[in-house]
Design a protein around this motif. Structure first.
Motif, PDB file in Angstrom:
ATOM      1  N   LYS A 496       0.810  -1.215   0.000  1.00 49.52           N
ATOM      2  CA  LYS A 496       0.000   0.000   0.000  1.00 49.52           C
ATOM      3  C   LYS A 496       0.844   1.266   0.000  1.00 49.52           C
ATOM      4  O   LYS A 496       0.294   2.369  -0.056  1.00 49.52           O
ATOM      5  N   SER A 497       2.152   1.130   0.071  1.00 52.72           N
ATOM      6  CA  SER A 497       3.009   2.316   0.087  1.00 52.72           C
ATOM      7  C   SER A 497       3.070   2.939  -1.300  1.00 52.72           C
ATOM      8  O   SER A 497       2.833   2.279  -2.327  1.00 52.72           O
ATOM      9  N   THR A 498       3.393   4.227  -1.326  1.00 53.14           N
ATOM     10  CA  THR A 498       3.503   4.936  -2.611  1.00 53.14           C
ATOM     11  C   THR A 498       4.638   4.381  -3.446  1.00 53.14           C
ATOM     12  O   THR A 498       4.555   4.361  -4.684  1.00 53.14           O
ATOM     13  N   LEU A 499       5.702   3.922  -2.786  1.00 53.90           N
ATOM     14  CA  LEU A 499       6.827   3.368  -3.548  1.00 53.90           C
ATOM     15  C   LEU A 499       6.426   2.069  -4.229  1.00 53.90           C
ATOM     16  O   LEU A 499       6.755   1.845  -5.411  1.00 53.90           O
ATOM     17  N   ALA A 500       5.708   1.190  -3.531  1.00 57.94           N
ATOM     18  CA  ALA A 500       5.264  -0.063  -4.150  1.00 57.94           C
ATOM     19  C   ALA A 500       4.265   0.199  -5.280  1.00 57.94           C
ATOM     20  O   ALA A 500       4.308  -0.467  -6.328  1.00 57.94           O
ATOM     21  N   GLU A 501       3.377   1.200  -5.090  1.00 61.09           N
ATOM     22  CA  GLU A 501       2.417   1.537  -6.153  1.00 61.09           C
ATOM     23  C   GLU A 501       3.133   2.056  -7.389  1.00 61.09           C
ATOM     24  O   GLU A 501       2.743   1.757  -8.522  1.00 61.09           O
ATOM     25  N   ALA A 502       4.196   2.843  -7.162  1.00 60.41           N
ATOM     26  CA  ALA A 502       4.926   3.397  -8.304  1.00 60.41           C
ATOM     27  C   ALA A 502       5.577   2.294  -9.127  1.00 60.41           C
ATOM     28  O   ALA A 502       5.515   2.297 -10.366  1.00 60.41           O
ATOM     29  N   TYR A 503       6.202   1.299  -8.450  1.00 58.94           N
ATOM     30  CA  TYR A 503       6.845   0.225  -9.205  1.00 58.94           C
ATOM     31  C   TYR A 503       5.831  -0.739  -9.804  1.00 58.94           C
ATOM     32  O   TYR A 503       6.133  -1.432 -10.799  1.00 58.94           O
ATOM     33  N   LEU A 504       4.639  -0.817  -9.224  1.00 61.22           N
ATOM     34  CA  LEU A 504       3.591  -1.604  -9.865  1.00 61.22           C
ATOM     35  C   LEU A 504       3.196  -0.968 -11.200  1.00 61.22           C
ATOM     36  O   LEU A 504       2.945  -1.667 -12.189  1.00 61.22           O
ATOM     37  N   THR A 505       3.180   0.359 -11.217  1.00 62.47           N
ATOM     38  CA  THR A 505       2.914   1.074 -12.469  1.00 62.47           C
ATOM     39  C   THR A 505       4.018   0.809 -13.481  1.00 62.47           C
ATOM     40  O   THR A 505       3.750   0.625 -14.693  1.00 62.47           O
ATOM     41  N   VAL A 506       5.280   0.789 -13.013  1.00 61.17           N
ATOM     42  CA  VAL A 506       6.400   0.501 -13.918  1.00 61.17           C
ATOM     43  C   VAL A 506       6.236  -0.880 -14.530  1.00 61.17           C
ATOM     44  O   VAL A 506       6.423  -1.079 -15.747  1.00 61.17           O
ATOM     45  N   GLN A 507       5.842  -1.871 -13.694  1.00 57.00           N
ATOM     46  CA  GLN A 507       5.662  -3.237 -14.223  1.00 57.00           C
ATOM     47  C   GLN A 507       4.507  -3.291 -15.217  1.00 57.00           C
ATOM     48  O   GLN A 507       4.595  -3.983 -16.242  1.00 57.00           O
ATOM     49  N   SER A 508       3.456  -2.543 -14.940  1.00 58.63           N
ATOM     50  CA  SER A 508       2.305  -2.544 -15.868  1.00 58.63           C
ATOM     51  C   SER A 508       2.695  -1.944 -17.206  1.00 58.63           C
ATOM     52  O   SER A 508       2.328  -2.480 -18.274  1.00 58.63           O
ATOM     53  N   ASN A 509       3.416  -0.832 -17.187  1.00 54.37           N
ATOM     54  CA  ASN A 509       3.839  -0.222 -18.452  1.00 54.37           C
ATOM     55  C   ASN A 509       4.861  -1.086 -19.178  1.00 54.37           C
ATOM     56  O   ASN A 509       4.905  -1.120 -20.418  1.00 54.37           O
ATOM     57  N   LEU A 510       5.697  -1.809 -18.394  1.00 51.92           N
ATOM     58  CA  LEU A 510       6.675  -2.689 -19.028  1.00 51.92           C
ATOM     59  C   LEU A 510       5.986  -3.847 -19.744  1.00 51.92           C
ATOM     60  O   LEU A 510       6.506  -4.382 -20.735  1.00 51.92           O
ATOM     61  N   ALA A 511       4.811  -4.231 -19.253  1.00 55.76           N
ATOM     62  CA  ALA A 511       4.078  -5.329 -19.909  1.00 55.76           C
ATOM     63  C   ALA A 511       3.605  -4.953 -21.306  1.00 55.76           C
ATOM     64  O   ALA A 511       3.356  -5.829 -22.141  1.00 55.76           O
ATOM     65  N   PHE A 512       3.475  -3.634 -21.579  1.00 58.20           N
ATOM     66  CA  PHE A 512       3.039  -3.183 -22.906  1.00 58.20           C
ATOM     67  C   PHE A 512       4.210  -2.908 -23.830  1.00 58.20           C
ATOM     68  O   PHE A 512       4.006  -2.469 -24.968  1.00 58.20           O
ATOM     69  N   SER A 513       5.420  -3.152 -23.380  1.00 60.48           N
ATOM     70  CA  SER A 513       6.593  -2.832 -24.206  1.00 60.48           C
ATOM     71  C   SER A 513       6.873  -3.903 -25.240  1.00 60.48           C
ATOM     72  O   SER A 513       7.601  -3.660 -26.203  1.00 60.48           O
ATOM     73  N   THR A 514       6.307  -5.112 -25.086  1.00 61.55           N
ATOM     74  CA  THR A 514       6.500  -6.180 -26.065  1.00 61.55           C
ATOM     75  C   THR A 514       5.151  -6.817 -26.371  1.00 61.55           C
ATOM     76  O   THR A 514       4.167  -6.628 -25.648  1.00 61.55           O
ATOM     77  N   SER A 515       5.152  -7.619 -27.408  1.00 59.95           N
ATOM     78  CA  SER A 515       3.915  -8.290 -27.804  1.00 59.95           C
ATOM     79  C   SER A 515       3.566  -9.443 -26.873  1.00 59.95           C
ATOM     80  O   SER A 515       2.403  -9.866 -26.820  1.00 59.95           O
ATOM     81  N   HIS A 516       4.550  -9.967 -26.108  1.00 60.65           N
ATOM     82  CA  HIS A 516       4.283 -11.081 -25.210  1.00 60.65           C
ATOM     83  C   HIS A 516       4.268 -10.647 -23.754  1.00 60.65           C
ATOM     84  O   HIS A 516       4.460 -11.476 -22.847  1.00 60.65           O
ATOM     85  N   GLY A 517       4.086  -9.372 -23.505  1.00 59.49           N
ATOM     86  CA  GLY A 517       3.986  -8.888 -22.133  1.00 59.49           C
ATOM     87  C   GLY A 517       5.342  -8.459 -21.590  1.00 59.49           C
ATOM     88  O   GLY A 517       6.194  -7.947 -22.331  1.00 59.49           O
TER      89      GLY A 517
END
Length: 713
Positions: A496-517
């Protein structure tokens, strides 16, 4: 150390070239600020009032010359450093300055205050010079502060000499105060020594009177107690410690004499008893043999028996002469028997007398032993009184001796001597033009450096996340705020920390960087150290592990590994072992730290990390890891100055670039991207870390140095 080069075209590290470019860019600002500082320094020097410094030299001896060879009150502990530091502090003491003020009457001198730069308005606030009370004390306090502010104590190195310097607008006043200062210091030292001696004598006088009474009372107690308990000391000795010891008393002497007599009586009784009970025929014992009377009787009977035997040859026993001889023999036999009986009775009497004497002596010894035992028990308290008297006598004698010594201890030569008196200076000691100009030049350069740094940061710093795509033409994967409280790894464990939320966003955006996630393998790197790449790689691996993926995090920064420190695991073996030829990679992985995430530390530091990464073993390792793990996340070394990150980029699908907000200039970031693109690395995007509310004032210098057993170029 590694000396960074840019494409082999320069012999200087890139950060030095960067600084030189900054100097060239802002050269007019630097030159203008420096020139302005020199002008200000010149004008200030010309406007300063000339000041004169007079110096008086004194010698402070460590050992005071003592004519009487008697030690004074002050201890001589042999610590030169503390002694001289104390003397220097005394030379700068407020009490010494007050003596100088009173000696020269400086508190009443308006001229003195004017020469020290005190305005007339300031003096009016303190009251008239002849005023008493608060006004007078205020002027004196000001005069003392002025003296302490302008006096300088300058010890001459490796000597007992000290220069006392005083600076004033008036050369005559400077010399006068410097001379008075050293004179008052000598006088103060003498006064302090005499005062300490006088106080010590007064104290000892009181103590001596008290000890005298205590000594008299303790000696009186010893005599009284000995008289009451019948303790008569025949011999006494005094030990090395001054304690009186009673070695022989009257009772012990009597007991010793009686005990000797008893031993002799016992010996006599035993001898008499042995004679009385001696076995053998009557008259054959030693007393009978040694008896003269018995010997005569026996001799006489032998003679008569001889005559009787002669008669028996010629006559019969009834012969008158023979019968007469026979009667004489019978009479002699009766006398011999009576004598032997008397001797036997004498031995018995001797035994009884010896036994009686022994019993009498034994009783007297027993009584005397009881008396001595009582005296010995009383001697315990007697010795206590005696020790008290001895202690009081020793204290009294020691204090009396010390009292006499202190009376003559002050008779000695002073250990402080004036070597050179202060002379009136003929030239000012300040201002110094060249010194002031040098200080102005340094200040100008410092101000120019600060201004250049600030201007360069304002001009080059990357402050807004939106500038990443605009200036660098790469996607923004996410922004991570700076951590104000707590540790990043503790905050990452809290979903629930802001730091964990920020890196969750990084992982979500990284999933769109390739066709296989999310890419199966990628490196996390940065331009320079301490931008947050290790934290980012760990955070991405943690987020992937939480969503059910099996992830392995590899610390590929073999020059300066950090993952094992962060997670508290060992670094005995790791990636460097596999790259060096160890094909068994399973024992090199540590698990159990985070759910779904295993760690491969960097391992021992190799002589050349770039040579290990140049081989195909890194690609081999990643392919083997794919058999067990879904994703391989690699914490890579920084880009600029090192070849490690481009070499690692050949073995993975792509790169994630970590950028510290306001940390590295745009020019430096573009140089890093150019190096990755030259290695044909695919860049998935950038993560902007350490976002703050105020992004102004950041620099863009970068460097990344590692220690080796030998230097590498």
């Amino acid at each position: 150390m590694i000396n960074d080069q840019k494409d082999g075209d320069h012999i200087f590290p890139p950060f030095l070239l960067q600084y030189w470019q900054i100097v060239l860019r802002w050269k007019f600002v630097i030159g203008g600020i420096t020139l302005l500082a020199l002008i200000v320094g010149l004008v200030a020097t010309l406007l300063m009032t000339p000041k004169y410094t007079a110096a008086a030299r004194i010698e402070i001896s460590r050992d005071q010359k003592n004519v009487t060879n008697v030690q004074g009150v002050a201890p001589d502990d042999g610590r030169d450093l503390e002694f001289y530091q104390t003397q220097y502090s005394l030379l700068e003491s407020e009490s010494l300055a007050a003596r100088v003020v009173r000696q020269l009457r400086l508190a009443k001198s308006d001229t003195f205050f004017a020469q020290q730069g005190v305005s007339s308005s300031q003096l009016e606030k303190l009251g008239p010079a002849s005023g008493a009370g608060a006004a007078g004390s205020g002027r004196e306090k000001l005069a003392i502060d002025l003296l302490l502010h302008n006096v300088t104590i300058a010890p001459i190195r490796n000597s007992a000499l000290v220069d006392v310097q005083y600076t004033s607008n008036s050369p005559d006043l400077a010399a006068q105060i410097a001379n008075t200062w050293v004179q008052q210091f000598v006088a103060q030292s003498n006064d302090r020594r005499m005062a300490s001696t006088s106080e010590a004598r007064k104290f000892l006088e009181g103590r001596l009177a008290d000890l005298r009474m205590r000594l008299q009372q303790s000696e009186r107690d010893v005599v009284t107690y000995a008289s009451q308990n019948g303790i008569v000391a025949l011999t006494r000795t005094q030990g090395m410690d001054g304690k009186t010891q009673t070695e022989r008393t009257l009772a012990s002497a009597d007991l010793e004499a009686l005990n000797t007599a008893l031993a002799q009586a016992i010996s006599d009784r035993i001898a008499a008893e042995s004679r009385a009970n001696a076995p053998g025929a009557r008259g054959t014992n030693a007393d009978a043999i040694n008896s003269a009377a018995l010997a005569q009787l026996r001799q006489r009977r032998a003679e008569i028996a001889a005559e009787y035997a002669k008669l028996m040859v010629q006559f019969e026993p009834g012969y008158p002469a023979a019968r007469a001889l026979n009667e004489q023999m019978k009479a002699l036999d009766a006398s011999i028997a009576r004598e032997e009986g008397r001797i036997a009775s004498s031995r018995s009497n001797d035994y009884q007398q010896a036994l009686a004497r022994e019993q009498i002596l034994s009783e007297r010894v027993t009584r005397l032993k009881n008396d001595l035992d009582r005296q010995q028990r009383a001697t315990i308290q007697y010795n206590i009184y005696q020790r008290d008297a001895d202690t009081n006598r020793q204290l009294y004698d020691a204090l009396l001796q010390r009292y006499k010594e202190i009376g003559i201890a002050g008779v000695g030569a002073d250990n402080i001597a004036i070597i050179d008196s202060a002379k009136v200076p003929d030239r000012p000691s300040s201002p110094k033009l060249f010194l002031n100009m040098g200080i102005a030049l340094l200040c100008g350069l410092a101000l120019a450096g600060v201004a250049t740094f600030a201007l360069d940061q304002i001009d080059e710093g990357l402050r807004d996340p939106g500038d990443i795509n605009r200036l660098l033409q790469i996607p923004l994967l996410g922004s991570v705020p700076t951590v104000k409280e707590g540790k990043p790894f503790d905050l990452l464990s809290d979903t629930k920390s802001t730091l964990a939320e920020a890196y969750l966003t990084v992982q979500s955006n990284l999933a769109f960087s390739t066709s296989h996630g999310v890419p199966r393998s990628f490196i996390v790197t940065s331009t320079r150290p301490a931008e947050g790449k290790s934290t980012t790689s760990y955070a991405i691996a943690t987020v992937l592990g939480r969503i059910g993926k099996k992830v392995v995090l590899i610390d590929a920064d073999m020059r300066n590994p950090s993952i094992h420190h962060m997670l508290g695991i060992g670094n005995i073996s790791g990636l460097s072992n596999f790259l060096a030829g160890d094909n068994d990679w399973a024992p090199l992985i540590h698990g159990g730290q985070v759910r779904g995430v295993d760690i491969m530390p960097a391992g021992p530091m190799p002589p050349s990390a770039a040579e290990l990464l140049s081989s195909d073993r890194m690609s081999m390792l990643i392919n083997r890891l794919f058999e067990r793990y879904d994703h391989v996340v690699i914490d890579s070394p920084p880009i600029l100055g090192l070849a490690d990150a481009p070499l690692l980029a050949r073995s993975v699908e792509g790169c994630v670039l970590v950028i510290e907000a306001g940390g590295v200039s745009v020019r430096g970031l573009k140089s890093s991207l150019a190096r990755l693109e030259s290695a044909h690395a695919h860049i998935f995007g950038a993560v902007l870390t350490k976002i703050k509310e105020d992004h102004s004032g950041y620099g863009y210098g970068y460097s990344y140095n590692y220690s080796y057993g030998q230097s590498k170029s």
